[in-house]
Design a protein around this motif. Sequence first.
Motif, PDB file in Angstrom:
ATOM      1  N   ALA B  65      11.636   5.681  14.745  1.00 31.60           N
ATOM      2  CA  ALA B  65      12.140   6.109  13.709  1.00 31.60           C
ATOM      3  C   ALA B  65      11.887   6.255  12.437  1.00 31.60           C
ATOM      4  CB  ALA B  65      13.701   6.466  13.792  1.00 31.60           C
ATOM      5  N   CYS B  66      11.251   4.397  12.660  1.00 30.99           N
ATOM      6  CA  CYS B  66      11.506   3.768  11.686  1.00 30.99           C
ATOM      7  C   CYS B  66       9.982   3.800  11.491  1.00 30.99           C
ATOM      8  CB  CYS B  66      11.628   2.149  11.947  1.00 30.99           C
ATOM      9  SG  CYS B  66      11.728   1.384  10.413  1.00 30.99           S
ATOM     10  N   HIS B  67       9.312   3.465   9.536  1.00 33.65           N
ATOM     11  CA  HIS B  67       8.235   3.395   9.274  1.00 33.65           C
ATOM     12  C   HIS B  67       7.466   2.129   9.591  1.00 33.65           C
ATOM     13  CE1 HIS B  67      10.471   0.693   6.010  1.00 33.65           C
ATOM     14  NE2 HIS B  67       9.119   0.893   5.200  1.00 33.65           N
ATOM     15  N   THR B  68       8.289   0.761   9.821  1.00 32.64           N
ATOM     16  CA  THR B  68       7.727   0.017  10.479  1.00 32.64           C
ATOM     17  C   THR B  68       7.043  -0.422  11.858  1.00 32.64           C
ATOM     18  OG1 THR B  68       9.700  -0.736  11.545  1.00 32.64           O
ATOM     19  CG2 THR B  68       9.556  -1.520   9.277  1.00 32.64           C
ATOM     20  N   GLY B  69       7.307   0.940  12.694  1.00 35.15           N
ATOM     21  CA  GLY B  69       6.587   0.740  13.774  1.00 35.15           C
ATOM     22  C   GLY B  69       7.735   0.842  15.373  1.00 35.15           C
ATOM     23  N   TYR B  70       8.869   0.340  14.465  1.00 30.17           N
ATOM     24  CA  TYR B  70      10.046   0.284  15.657  1.00 30.17           C
ATOM     25  C   TYR B  70      10.611   0.973  16.073  1.00 30.17           C
ATOM     26  CZ  TYR B  70       9.628  -4.841  14.632  1.00 30.17           C
ATOM     27  OH  TYR B  70       9.211  -6.427  15.132  1.00 30.17           O
ATOM     28  N   ARG B  71      11.450   1.512  17.279  1.00 35.82           N
ATOM     29  CA  ARG B  71      11.943   2.246  17.246  1.00 35.82           C
ATOM     30  C   ARG B  71      13.314   3.128  16.204  1.00 35.82           C
ATOM     31  NH1 ARG B  71      16.780   3.108  20.536  1.00 35.82           N
ATOM     32  NH2 ARG B  71      17.159   5.122  21.862  1.00 35.82           N
ATOM     33  N   SER B  72      13.820   1.948  16.106  1.00 36.16           N
ATOM     34  CA  SER B  72      15.063   2.430  15.173  1.00 36.16           C
ATOM     35  C   SER B  72      15.052   1.198  13.919  1.00 36.16           C
ATOM     36  CB  SER B  72      16.557   1.611  16.091  1.00 36.16           C
ATOM     37  OG  SER B  72      17.141   1.865  14.724  1.00 36.16           O
ATOM     38  N   CYS B  73      15.615   1.972  12.866  1.00 32.32           N
ATOM     39  CA  CYS B  73      15.261   1.256  11.403  1.00 32.32           C
ATOM     40  C   CYS B  73      16.450  -0.167  11.719  1.00 32.32           C
ATOM     41  CB  CYS B  73      16.286   1.659  10.197  1.00 32.32           C
ATOM     42  SG  CYS B  73      15.162   3.328  10.460  1.00 32.32           S
ATOM     43  N   PHE B  74      17.122  -0.510  12.551  1.00 26.92           N
ATOM     44  CA  PHE B  74      18.221  -1.360  12.640  1.00 26.92           C
ATOM     45  C   PHE B  74      17.462  -2.221  13.802  1.00 26.92           C
ATOM     46  CE2 PHE B  74      20.689   1.949  11.461  1.00 26.92           C
ATOM     47  CZ  PHE B  74      21.802   1.620  10.842  1.00 26.92           C
ATOM     48  N   PHE B  75      16.033  -2.823  13.553  1.00 24.37           N
ATOM     49  CA  PHE B  75      15.642  -3.312  14.702  1.00 24.37           C
ATOM     50  C   PHE B  75      16.032  -4.736  13.788  1.00 24.37           C
ATOM     51  CE2 PHE B  75      12.202  -5.113  11.636  1.00 24.37           C
ATOM     52  CZ  PHE B  75      11.897  -3.910  10.850  1.00 24.37           C
ATOM     53  N   ARG B  76      17.235  -5.346  13.723  1.00 24.92           N
ATOM     54  CA  ARG B  76      16.601  -6.327  12.621  1.00 24.92           C
ATOM     55  C   ARG B  76      18.240  -7.006  13.508  1.00 24.92           C
ATOM     56  NH1 ARG B  76      14.441  -7.062   7.100  1.00 24.92           N
ATOM     57  NH2 ARG B  76      15.358  -5.240   6.653  1.00 24.92           N
ATOM     58  N   ARG B  77      18.679  -8.163  14.057  1.00 24.30           N
ATOM     59  CA  ARG B  77      20.087  -8.743  13.911  1.00 24.30           C
ATOM     60  C   ARG B  77      20.210  -9.715  13.586  1.00 24.30           C
ATOM     61  NH1 ARG B  77      21.830  -9.071  20.244  1.00 24.30           N
ATOM     62  NH2 ARG B  77      21.068 -11.107  20.077  1.00 24.30           N
ATOM     63  N   LEU B  78      21.441 -10.196  12.511  1.00 26.82           N
ATOM     64  CA  LEU B  78      22.336 -11.243  11.936  1.00 26.82           C
ATOM     65  C   LEU B  78      21.968 -12.488  12.941  1.00 26.82           C
ATOM     66  CD1 LEU B  78      22.621 -12.524   8.873  1.00 26.82           C
ATOM     67  CD2 LEU B  78      24.806 -11.397   8.929  1.00 26.82           C
ATOM     68  N   GLU B  79      21.241 -13.000  12.950  1.00 26.51           N
ATOM     69  CA  GLU B  79      21.495 -15.111  14.107  1.00 26.51           C
ATOM     70  C   GLU B  79      21.580 -15.617  12.946  1.00 26.51           C
ATOM     71  OE1 GLU B  79      19.230 -14.289  17.309  1.00 26.51           O
ATOM     72  OE2 GLU B  79      19.429 -12.407  18.236  1.00 26.51           O
ATOM     73  N   LYS B  80      23.232 -15.642  12.583  1.00 29.89           N
ATOM     74  CA  LYS B  80      23.150 -17.154  12.489  1.00 29.89           C
ATOM     75  C   LYS B  80      22.282 -17.452  10.876  1.00 29.89           C
ATOM     76  CE  LYS B  80      23.291 -20.476  16.843  1.00 29.89           C
ATOM     77  NZ  LYS B  80      22.576 -21.126  17.166  1.00 29.89           N
ATOM     78  N   GLY B  81      23.059 -16.714  10.557  1.00 33.85           N
ATOM     79  CA  GLY B  81      22.617 -16.044   8.845  1.00 33.85           C
ATOM     80  C   GLY B  81      21.178 -15.619   8.595  1.00 33.85           C
ATOM     81  N   LYS B  82      20.525 -15.582   9.834  1.00 34.51           N
ATOM     82  CA  LYS B  82      19.186 -15.240   9.547  1.00 34.51           C
ATOM     83  C   LYS B  82      18.858 -13.632  10.547  1.00 34.51           C
ATOM     84  CE  LYS B  82      16.455 -20.026   9.245  1.00 34.51           C
ATOM     85  NZ  LYS B  82      15.730 -20.866  10.434  1.00 34.51           N
ATOM     86  N   LEU B  83      18.344 -13.092   9.775  1.00 34.10           N
ATOM     87  CA  LEU B  83      17.295 -11.540  10.053  1.00 34.10           C
ATOM     88  C   LEU B  83      16.373 -11.779  11.214  1.00 34.10           C
ATOM     89  CD1 LEU B  83      18.194  -9.285   7.239  1.00 34.10           C
ATOM     90  CD2 LEU B  83      19.001  -9.800   9.041  1.00 34.10           C
ATOM     91  N   ILE B  84      16.678 -11.439  13.016  1.00 37.14           N
ATOM     92  CA  ILE B  84      15.667 -11.977  13.625  1.00 37.14           C
ATOM     93  C   ILE B  84      15.465 -10.060  14.077  1.00 37.14           C
ATOM     94  CG2 ILE B  84      15.544 -12.775  16.392  1.00 37.14           C
ATOM     95  CD1 ILE B  84      16.207 -14.807  13.874  1.00 37.14           C
ATOM     96  N   ALA B  85      14.099 -10.151  14.298  1.00 38.32           N
ATOM     97  CA  ALA B  85      13.297  -8.712  14.725  1.00 38.32           C
ATOM     98  C   ALA B  85      14.224  -8.870  16.625  1.00 38.32           C
ATOM     99  CB  ALA B  85      12.459  -8.897  14.972  1.00 38.32           C
TER     100      ALA B  85
END
Lengths: 99, 99
Positions: B65-85
């Motif tokens: 669905a995402c223009h970045t090529g990932y299945r979801s636009c919510f492809f990054r998780r917040l982990e210890k203050g950083k966004l990890i794909a």
Amino acid sequence: MVGYMNAESWGKTLETGKACFWSRSRKKLWVKGETSGNVQIVKEIYVDCDQDAILLKIEQVGGAACHTGYRSCFFRRLEKGKLIAKGQRVFDPKEVYGE
Amino acid sequence: MVGYMNAESWGKTLETGKACFWSRSRKKLWVKGETSGNVQIVKEIYVDCDQDAILLKIEQVGGAACHTGYRSCFFRRLEKGKLIAKGQRVFDPKEVYGE
């Protein structure tokens, strides 16, 4: 459910580990579940591609996120032009919020 | 993904069975996938309790669905203050949209 967050509610969510929103109608911080006790324990946080939407994976205390007593606010499906409630109520809103 | 709908895009979604949004930046109707071919075939429509949000269950043509090529636009998780794909890209955006 869908809720609005501002910087304050986002900070409060990170600080407490419970979902906090900003009530635009009441113009105040809204700790989800503050009235019903049905708070949302944040398990995972995802941020979308253009960083203007957040997806919270949560543990829903009480089993229902919606003030109507349904598990999800999206409890009605459009079928042939009509909205049909799906699933069962987890709680009776009158018992939780009063008449 | 999260997108904005106005009455026109809502009508177009119902009429065509494909997810249509309203691009507030481009101020025009946005048939999701019109550029990439990755349209969204609407399977079920849910409406929330206060009727200002819609949940579409869709079949995602192309798998992302995402223009970045990932299945979801919510492809990054917040982990210890950083966004990890998380997960893998389904397509290379350069191949779909050009450089």
